[in-house]
Structures are given as C-alpha cells and as structure tokens.
Design a protein around this motif. Structure first.
Motif, PDB file in Angstrom:
ATOM      1  N   ALA A 108       1.598   6.029  -7.168  1.00 40.30           N
ATOM      2  CA  ALA A 108       0.434   6.781  -7.646  1.00 40.30           C
ATOM      3  C   ALA A 108       0.774   8.270  -7.713  1.00 40.30           C
ATOM      4  O   ALA A 108       0.464   8.946  -8.704  1.00 40.30           O
ATOM      5  CB  ALA A 108      -0.764   6.541  -6.736  1.00 40.30           C
ATOM      6  N   LYS A 109       1.422   8.759  -6.678  1.00 38.12           N
ATOM      7  CA  LYS A 109       1.799  10.174  -6.648  1.00 38.12           C
ATOM      8  C   LYS A 109       2.808  10.471  -7.754  1.00 38.12           C
ATOM      9  O   LYS A 109       2.722  11.504  -8.422  1.00 38.12           O
ATOM     10  CB  LYS A 109       2.374  10.555  -5.282  1.00 38.12           C
ATOM     11  N   LYS A 148       0.819  -1.220   0.000  1.00 38.29           N
ATOM     12  CA  LYS A 148       0.000   0.000   0.000  1.00 38.29           C
ATOM     13  C   LYS A 148       0.851   1.267   0.000  1.00 38.29           C
ATOM     14  O   LYS A 148       0.550   2.218  -0.722  1.00 38.29           O
ATOM     15  CB  LYS A 148      -0.951   0.019   1.207  1.00 38.29           C
ATOM     16  N   LYS A 149       1.902   1.289   0.803  1.00 31.45           N
ATOM     17  CA  LYS A 149       2.755   2.489   0.870  1.00 31.45           C
ATOM     18  C   LYS A 149       3.461   2.702  -0.465  1.00 31.45           C
ATOM     19  O   LYS A 149       3.509   3.828  -0.972  1.00 31.45           O
ATOM     20  CB  LYS A 149       3.770   2.355   2.006  1.00 31.45           C
ATOM     21  N   GLU A 194      -5.563  15.350  -6.575  1.00 30.31           N
ATOM     22  CA  GLU A 194      -4.579  14.761  -5.668  1.00 30.31           C
ATOM     23  C   GLU A 194      -5.200  14.015  -4.486  1.00 30.31           C
ATOM     24  O   GLU A 194      -4.542  13.162  -3.898  1.00 30.31           O
ATOM     25  CB  GLU A 194      -3.614  15.841  -5.164  1.00 30.31           C
ATOM     26  N   LEU A 196      -5.068  10.235  -4.473  1.00 29.95           N
ATOM     27  CA  LEU A 196      -3.761   9.625  -4.233  1.00 29.95           C
ATOM     28  C   LEU A 196      -3.608   9.099  -2.810  1.00 29.95           C
ATOM     29  O   LEU A 196      -2.762   8.252  -2.546  1.00 29.95           O
ATOM     30  CB  LEU A 196      -2.642  10.629  -4.530  1.00 29.95           C
ATOM     31  N   GLU A 197      -4.441   9.582  -1.912  1.00 34.74           N
ATOM     32  CA  GLU A 197      -4.376   9.130  -0.515  1.00 34.74           C
ATOM     33  C   GLU A 197      -4.878   7.699  -0.348  1.00 34.74           C
ATOM     34  O   GLU A 197      -4.462   6.990   0.557  1.00 34.74           O
ATOM     35  CB  GLU A 197      -5.180  10.078   0.384  1.00 34.74           C
ATOM     36  N   THR A 198      -5.814   7.293  -1.200  1.00 33.44           N
ATOM     37  CA  THR A 198      -6.365   5.930  -1.119  1.00 33.44           C
ATOM     38  C   THR A 198      -6.243   5.244  -2.485  1.00 33.44           C
ATOM     39  O   THR A 198      -7.237   5.016  -3.173  1.00 33.44           O
ATOM     40  CB  THR A 198      -7.847   5.965  -0.678  1.00 33.44           C
ATOM     41  N   PRO A 199      -5.024   4.926  -2.875  1.00 36.55           N
ATOM     42  CA  PRO A 199      -4.810   4.343  -4.204  1.00 36.55           C
ATOM     43  C   PRO A 199      -5.309   2.901  -4.298  1.00 36.55           C
ATOM     44  O   PRO A 199      -5.411   2.205  -3.298  1.00 36.55           O
ATOM     45  CB  PRO A 199      -3.294   4.386  -4.361  1.00 36.55           C
ATOM     46  N   HIS A 200      -5.651   2.493  -5.500  1.00 44.18           N
ATOM     47  CA  HIS A 200      -5.992   1.098  -5.779  1.00 44.18           C
ATOM     48  C   HIS A 200      -5.445   0.757  -7.164  1.00 44.18           C
ATOM     49  O   HIS A 200      -5.229   1.651  -7.990  1.00 44.18           O
ATOM     50  CB  HIS A 200      -7.510   0.857  -5.674  1.00 44.18           C
ATOM     51  N   GLN A 233       1.008   4.007  -2.941  1.00 43.25           N
ATOM     52  CA  GLN A 233       0.747   5.426  -2.725  1.00 43.25           C
ATOM     53  C   GLN A 233       1.869   6.278  -3.343  1.00 43.25           C
ATOM     54  O   GLN A 233       1.599   7.279  -4.013  1.00 43.25           O
ATOM     55  CB  GLN A 233       0.640   5.700  -1.224  1.00 43.25           C
ATOM     56  N   GLU A 234       3.103   5.843  -3.150  1.00 45.09           N
ATOM     57  CA  GLU A 234       4.246   6.568  -3.712  1.00 45.09           C
ATOM     58  C   GLU A 234       4.222   6.551  -5.239  1.00 45.09           C
ATOM     59  O   GLU A 234       4.441   7.567  -5.893  1.00 45.09           O
ATOM     60  CB  GLU A 234       5.560   5.957  -3.208  1.00 45.09           C
TER      61      GLU A 234
END
Length: 171
Positions: free
Chosen positions: A81-82, A74-75, A107, A110-114, A78-79
C-alpha cells in the motif's frame, strides 16, 4: 519495487463469456479493455503504446492495484500500500497518476490497509484508459502491426494445413 511483478501479472481467474472464448490475440483485445488486460501479450503491447503517449503509469497503477487485491499478509499489504501510494499517488510520486480525490487519500490510511482501499481510484484510471487510451490503441501502429502479424501467421497455418490435407487425400 512495483515493476518487479508487473510483467508477470495475469488474472487467470477471469472467465470470459463463451462467445469470446474462441477469439485470440488482437481479435480478443478489440472486444474490450478487460480482455486486453487479461492477456500478458496484450498488456505488453498496451504498455508499449502508453509509454509512447507518456501515460504508462495508468496501466502500471491499475496492475499494481490488481496485484495488491490478492495480497493476504497484513504486513505485506501495508508495504505494498505504501509502495503504491509513494509510486503513484503521493504529490512526490515518481509515476503520479491523475485521479480525482487523490488529495483525500493521505498517508494515515496506509496504516490500516485493506484489499479494496484503492478501488475507487483504480476504477477512475480504468475508465480513463477505457474511454481515452484504449480506443486510440486500437487504431495505433502497435496494435495494427500485431494484428497484421497474426493474420499472416493464421494464413500460413491455413496454407500448411491445406497442403497436408491435399497430400493425405492425393495418396
């Protein structure tokens, strides 16, 4: 950086239909954009072509999305995705792609990417490449030169095989 893994991307999970499995190189690339994007050498040549057309960001975005979909952590997701957003989708992006609905992706997502968060945009870019760049690529000097080199190699191999066979049968 996204470019780090771009040259290594190759989707080995793809299972081409049996009628196209025997085709190699440019013959396989000419069947479909999908086949071209499954072959690292095809991607390299297509990128070279798109660079000359000032639209390399399209294939880079598509490849980055493919890599993103494989991300489990997940982390890390998130990286990535950003990174994709900042590189390709932001109004300040260094390699901005031109997609509809781009402004709707802000943006906060980007906090909850899938894994499929970029799918709609990736599909738009794929279709843009498929119906625009790909057909021009198949007529380009880059493709035609590669095709000619493959034909020369195949011709040389066939001649060598024929010589070996004649030596075997003439002894």
């Amino acid at each position: 950086m996204i470019n780090r893994g771009i040259n290594k991307i190759n989707d080995n999970d793809a299972n081409p239909s049996s009628s196209h499995q025997a085709l190699k190189g440019t013959a396989r690339w000419a069947v479909s954009l999908e086949n071209l994007l499954e072959d690292p050498e095809g991607v390299k040549r297509f990128r070279e072509f798109l660079k000359k057309e000032f639209s390399e960001e399209n294939v880079l975005f598509w490849l980055a999305c493919e890599e993103f979909k494989k991300t489990q952590d997940k982390k890390q997701m998130q990286e990535k995705a950003k990174e994709i957003y900042m590189t390709f989708l932001s109004s300040k992006a260094s390699s901005q792609v031109n997609v509809e609905g781009q402004s709707r992706l802000n943006e906060t997502i980007l906090e909850t990417p899938h894994p499929l968060m970029f799918q709609k945009l990736q599909d738009q870019i794929f279709n843009l490449m498929k119906y625009d760049s790909y057909s021009r690529f198949l007529k380009s000097d880059i493709f035609l030169k590669q095709k000619s080199e493959e034909q020369d190699e195949n011709s040389s191999e066939a001649q060598s095989a024929a010589k070996r066979a004649s030596r075997i049968y003439n002894t």
